[in-house]
Design an enzyme around this catalytic site. Structure first.
Site, PDB file in Angstrom:
ATOM      1  N   ASP A  34       1.599   3.928   2.986  1.00 16.08           N
ATOM      2  CA  ASP A  34       0.879   4.967   2.328  1.00 16.08           C
ATOM      3  C   ASP A  34       1.372   5.984   1.319  1.00 16.08           C
ATOM      4  OD1 ASP A  34      -1.788   5.471   1.600  1.00 16.08           O
ATOM      5  OD2 ASP A  34      -2.700   6.124   3.575  1.00 16.08           O
ATOM      6  N   ASP A  35       1.709   7.160   2.153  1.00 21.97           N
ATOM      7  CA  ASP A  35       2.325   8.326   1.615  1.00 21.97           C
ATOM      8  C   ASP A  35       3.340   8.899   2.369  1.00 21.97           C
ATOM      9  OD1 ASP A  35       0.018   8.756  -0.308  1.00 21.97           O
ATOM     10  OD2 ASP A  35      -1.062   8.642   1.323  1.00 21.97           O
ATOM     11  N   GLU A  95     -11.437   3.327   6.080  1.00 21.17           N
ATOM     12  CA  GLU A  95     -10.266   4.163   6.438  1.00 21.17           C
ATOM     13  C   GLU A  95     -11.133   5.118   7.373  1.00 21.17           C
ATOM     14  OE1 GLU A  95      -8.200   6.334   3.409  1.00 21.17           O
ATOM     15  OE2 GLU A  95      -6.588   6.853   4.739  1.00 21.17           O
ATOM     16  N   HIS A 139       1.259   4.752  -2.353  1.00 23.52           N
ATOM     17  CA  HIS A 139       1.022   5.692  -3.468  1.00 23.52           C
ATOM     18  C   HIS A 139       2.196   6.519  -3.917  1.00 23.52           C
ATOM     19  CE1 HIS A 139      -3.559   5.575  -2.282  1.00 23.52           C
ATOM     20  NE2 HIS A 139      -2.938   5.299  -1.172  1.00 23.52           N
ATOM     21  N   HIS A 148       0.894  -1.137   0.153  1.00 28.77           N
ATOM     22  CA  HIS A 148       0.052   0.098  -0.007  1.00 28.77           C
ATOM     23  C   HIS A 148       0.802   1.302  -0.014  1.00 28.77           C
ATOM     24  CE1 HIS A 148      -3.929   2.006   1.572  1.00 28.77           C
ATOM     25  NE2 HIS A 148      -3.249   2.821   1.301  1.00 28.77           N
ATOM     26  N   HIS A 178      -9.707   1.252  -1.335  1.00 29.57           N
ATOM     27  CA  HIS A 178      -9.601   1.641   0.087  1.00 29.57           C
ATOM     28  C   HIS A 178     -10.964   1.603   0.793  1.00 29.57           C
ATOM     29  CE1 HIS A 178      -5.650   3.319  -1.230  1.00 29.57           C
ATOM     30  NE2 HIS A 178      -5.674   4.155  -0.178  1.00 29.57           N
TER      31      HIS A 178
HETATM   32  N1  ADE Z   1      -4.780   8.649  -1.773  1.00 31.83           N
HETATM   33  C1  ADE Z   1      -3.445   8.802  -1.184  1.00 31.83           C
HETATM   34  N2  ADE Z   1      -3.635   8.418  -0.029  1.00 31.83           N
HETATM   35  C2  ADE Z   1      -4.770   8.099   0.304  1.00 31.83           C
HETATM   36  C3  ADE Z   1      -5.413   7.688   1.354  1.00 31.83           C
HETATM   37  N3  ADE Z   1      -4.699   7.360   2.581  1.00 31.83           N
HETATM   38  N4  ADE Z   1      -6.816   7.420   1.416  1.00 31.83           N
HETATM   39  C4  ADE Z   1      -7.453   7.615   0.254  1.00 31.83           C
HETATM   40  N5  ADE Z   1      -6.908   8.110  -0.668  1.00 31.83           N
HETATM   41  C5  ADE Z   1      -5.416   8.347  -0.870  1.00 31.83           C
HETATM   42 ZN    ZN Z   2      -3.873   4.632   0.520  1.00 34.43          ZN
END
Ligand code: ADE
Ligand code: ZN
Length: 337
Positions: free
Chosen positions: A278-279, A200, A19, A17, A197
């Site tokens: 994630d990011d 969340e 991005h 996971h 997703h």
């Molecule tokens: N796009 C990038 N990170 C995300 C996240 N945590 N949840 C939904 N969309 C995303």
């Molecule tokens: Zn994500």
């Protein structure tokens, strides 16, 4: 048993996971802004980092989509992914399944080809340079409509032999999975894997929809599934992999404190949880930082860390022989450390 400090860094793992646009570090953002002569509303790398304080998912998404504007040409997408793979390799990642958001770019007039070819070249280089294998997952932006998702799937057609699956991301609340049932069915017909997703910020019902209407092969986040015991049973009995992102959950206020993170509760309830970043450029850490932070906050020992790494390989879209080879290496590492 508690693990040695560097046990986590070298622990063989897959990242499921991530991005790729979320791995854009402020330093690279500045460099690309200069190279492409794009104005950004910050005057220093420190000012960018200082702006990364979020109260919810939408707060983050607004700044994340703005940051992506510096990505203009194929080389930019190559440099972005190349930097991620170097960080991932240093964190013991042997295999990564990375998301990209083509609509974020095509809506700015950047052709799909520019994005896909740049990322695929970097993925290829990572294999030779770092021995890291990878797969690409095309995400549909759920705040856009079904027609836009279908148009994106069509634009991806020439690359489908190099795309492993489709995903669903962006603003969750108000954009339930059912909105994308038909485009996910079409992706399934094309032989693509399906992930989404869900849970969340959205309610357990969105997770049920992802399972029953999108027919997902893997669940991204899924935290709120824990509110529904029947859903937990369904996920556990079907062996569904959850891609959990502890530092993201903290930064987006999905949990108030990592000491309250439900990761080990998920494992104890039979869920196949994994740890992911994630990011990472926005949430303060790559995958090993996520393992370290949640292990410290929740007192996770070697057995739980090894289980999380094991789940990352079994939950990947590698074939069975490749999974088995990774698990042999993982078991040898755990036995020797
Ligand atoms: N796009 C990038 N990170 C995300 C996240 N945590 N949840 C939904 N969309 C995303
Ligand atoms: Zn994500």
């Amino acid at each position: 048993m508690t693990a040695a400090p560097d046990f986590i860094t070298r622990l063989p793992k897959a990242e499921l996971h991530l991005h790729i646009e979320g791995s854009l570090e402020p330093e690279l953002m500045f460099a690309l802004a200069k190279r492409n002569r794009v104005a950004i509303p910050f005057d220093s790398v420190e000012a960018v980092r200082a702006a990364y304080s979020f109260s919810n998912l939408q707060d983050f998404l607004d700044i994340y989509y703005a940051g992506a504007d510096v990505l203009r040409v194929e080389q930019d997408f190559y440099d972005l992914a190349d930097a991620y793979f170097a960080r991932a390799a240093a964190d013991g990642v042997a295999h990564a399944e990375i998301f990209f958001d083509p609509q974020t770019h095509t809506d700015r007039g950047i052709p799909f080809q520019v994005v896909a070819d740049g990322l695929l070249s970097a993925m290829h280089a990572a294999e030779t340079r770092h021995g890291v294998s990878s797969k690409l997952i095309l995400c549909f932006l759920r705040h856009l409509d079904e027609d836009a998702a279908f148009a994106t799937l069509k634009a991806a057609d020439p690359w489908l032999d190099r795309i492993a699956g489709v995903g669903l991301d962006s603003s969750e609340l108000g954009h339930p999975p059912e909105k994308f049932a038909r485009v996910f069915a079409a992706a399934g017909e094309l032989g693509l894997k399906r992930v989404a997703h869900a849970g969340e910020e959205g309610p357990p019902d969105y997770v049920w929809q992802a399972l029953d209407l999108l027919k997902i092969d893997r669940l991204d986040h899924g935290n709120r599934s824990l509110e529904d015991p029947a859903l937990v049973r369904r996920l556990a009995e079907s062996g569904m992999t959850l891609t959990v992102c502890p530092l993201s959950n903290l930064k987006l206020c999905v949990v108030d404190n990592l000491t309250n993170h439900p990761l080990d509760q998920m494992l104890a309830q039979g869920l196949r949880a994994t740890v992911n970043s994630d990011d990472p450029a926005y949430f303060g850490g790559y995958v090993a930082d996520n393992y370290r932070a949640v292990a410290a906050a929740r007192g996770l020992g070697k057995a739980e860390l090894a289980q999380l790494a094991r789940n990352s390989f079994t939950g990947s879209f590698l074939d069975e022989a490749e999974k088995a080879a990774h698990l042999v290496r993982l078991d040898a590492y755990v036995a020797a450390n």
